[in-house]
Design an enzyme around this catalytic site. Structure first.
Site, PDB file in Angstrom:
ATOM      1  N   CYS A 161       6.382  -0.402   6.249  1.00 21.63           N
ATOM      2  CA  CYS A 161       5.890   0.790   5.556  1.00 21.63           C
ATOM      3  C   CYS A 161       6.989   1.252   4.605  1.00 21.63           C
ATOM      4  CB  CYS A 161       5.591   1.873   6.590  1.00 21.63           C
ATOM      5  SG  CYS A 161       5.070   3.439   5.877  1.00 21.63           S
ATOM      6  N   LEU A 162       6.610   1.645   3.392  1.00 22.52           N
ATOM      7  CA  LEU A 162       7.622   2.074   2.421  1.00 22.52           C
ATOM      8  C   LEU A 162       8.366   3.328   2.880  1.00 22.52           C
ATOM      9  CD1 LEU A 162       5.850   1.373  -0.992  1.00 22.52           C
ATOM     10  CD2 LEU A 162       7.514  -0.042   0.229  1.00 22.52           C
ATOM     11  N   GLN A 178       3.069   9.982   1.274  1.00 23.53           N
ATOM     12  CA  GLN A 178       4.360   9.291   1.165  1.00 23.53           C
ATOM     13  C   GLN A 178       5.117   9.669  -0.100  1.00 23.53           C
ATOM     14  OE1 GLN A 178       2.492   5.249   2.148  1.00 23.53           O
ATOM     15  NE2 GLN A 178       4.582   5.063   2.926  1.00 23.53           N
ATOM     16  N   GLY A 220       0.828  -1.203   0.000  1.00 26.29           N
ATOM     17  CA  GLY A 220       0.000   0.000   0.000  1.00 26.29           C
ATOM     18  C   GLY A 220       0.856   1.244   0.000  1.00 26.29           C
ATOM     19  N   HIS A 271      -3.780   0.904   7.854  1.00 26.41           N
ATOM     20  CA  HIS A 271      -2.447   1.517   7.790  1.00 26.41           C
ATOM     21  C   HIS A 271      -2.455   2.740   6.864  1.00 26.41           C
ATOM     22  CE1 HIS A 271       2.136   1.047   7.459  1.00 26.41           C
ATOM     23  NE2 HIS A 271       1.842   1.924   6.523  1.00 26.41           N
TER      24      HIS A 271
HETATM   25 NI    NI Z   1       2.920   3.212   5.323  1.00 27.73          NI
END
Ligand code: NI
Length: 150
Positions: free
Chosen positions: A88-89, A51, A46, A130
């Site tokens: 998480c990226l 981000q 995701g 998330h």
């Molecule tokens: Ni994330």
């Protein structure tokens, strides 16, 4: 399509409350396509718009080749709990245990502005929670109970 630069760790943009998307235009479509490409290259499940530096309420999720895009998502119902490792990226190499609901029902719009309802269990429920957290300026590290040792 293009790969966008990921915002990482203590980047202030990850702490902002994102704005509602009001224009369902080409710019939004390009953002979503770029988010999918950026997420796929980074092998994520995701990705939320902040981000990649865009403070708008838009997320993409891809689980088992199913591509989901959620604009202005709202969680309507949750039930049960699951505990599992999450990453998480924006936090490369960091994984930790986070408790999430096991079931989520949410409402969102697609890139044309059409409203839809989505229900998910397990990983999909985790991903929806998330990514929605990102839109309110929250990251998973706030919820980690135990970090996974490398
Ligand atoms: Ni994330």
């Amino acid at each position: 399509m293009a790969i966008r630069q990921l915002r990482l760790r203590d980047d202030e943009i990850l702490k902002k409350r994102c704005k509602e998307v009001k224009k369902f235009d080409d710019k939004l479509a390009i953002l979503l396509d770029d988010m999918f490409e950026t997420m796929e290259k980074a092998e994520g499940v995701g990705l939320a718009a902040p981000q990649v530096g865009i403070i708008k309420r838009a997320v993409v999720i891809e689980i088992e080749d199913e591509k989901i895009e959620m604009i202005n998502p709202e969680i309507l119902e949750t039930s049960g709990t699951q505990n599992g490792n999450e990453g998480c990226l924006s936090f490369p190499g960091l994984f930790g245990e986070v408790e999430r609901p096991n079931y989520v029902k949410a409402k969102a719009q697609d890139r044309t502005g059409k409203t839809f309802i989505i229900e998910g269990e397990g990983l999909l429920a985790r991903a929806i929670c998330h990514e929605c957290d990102h839109l309110d300026g929250h990251v998973f590290t706030e919820k980690v109970t135990k970090y996974l040792e490398n």
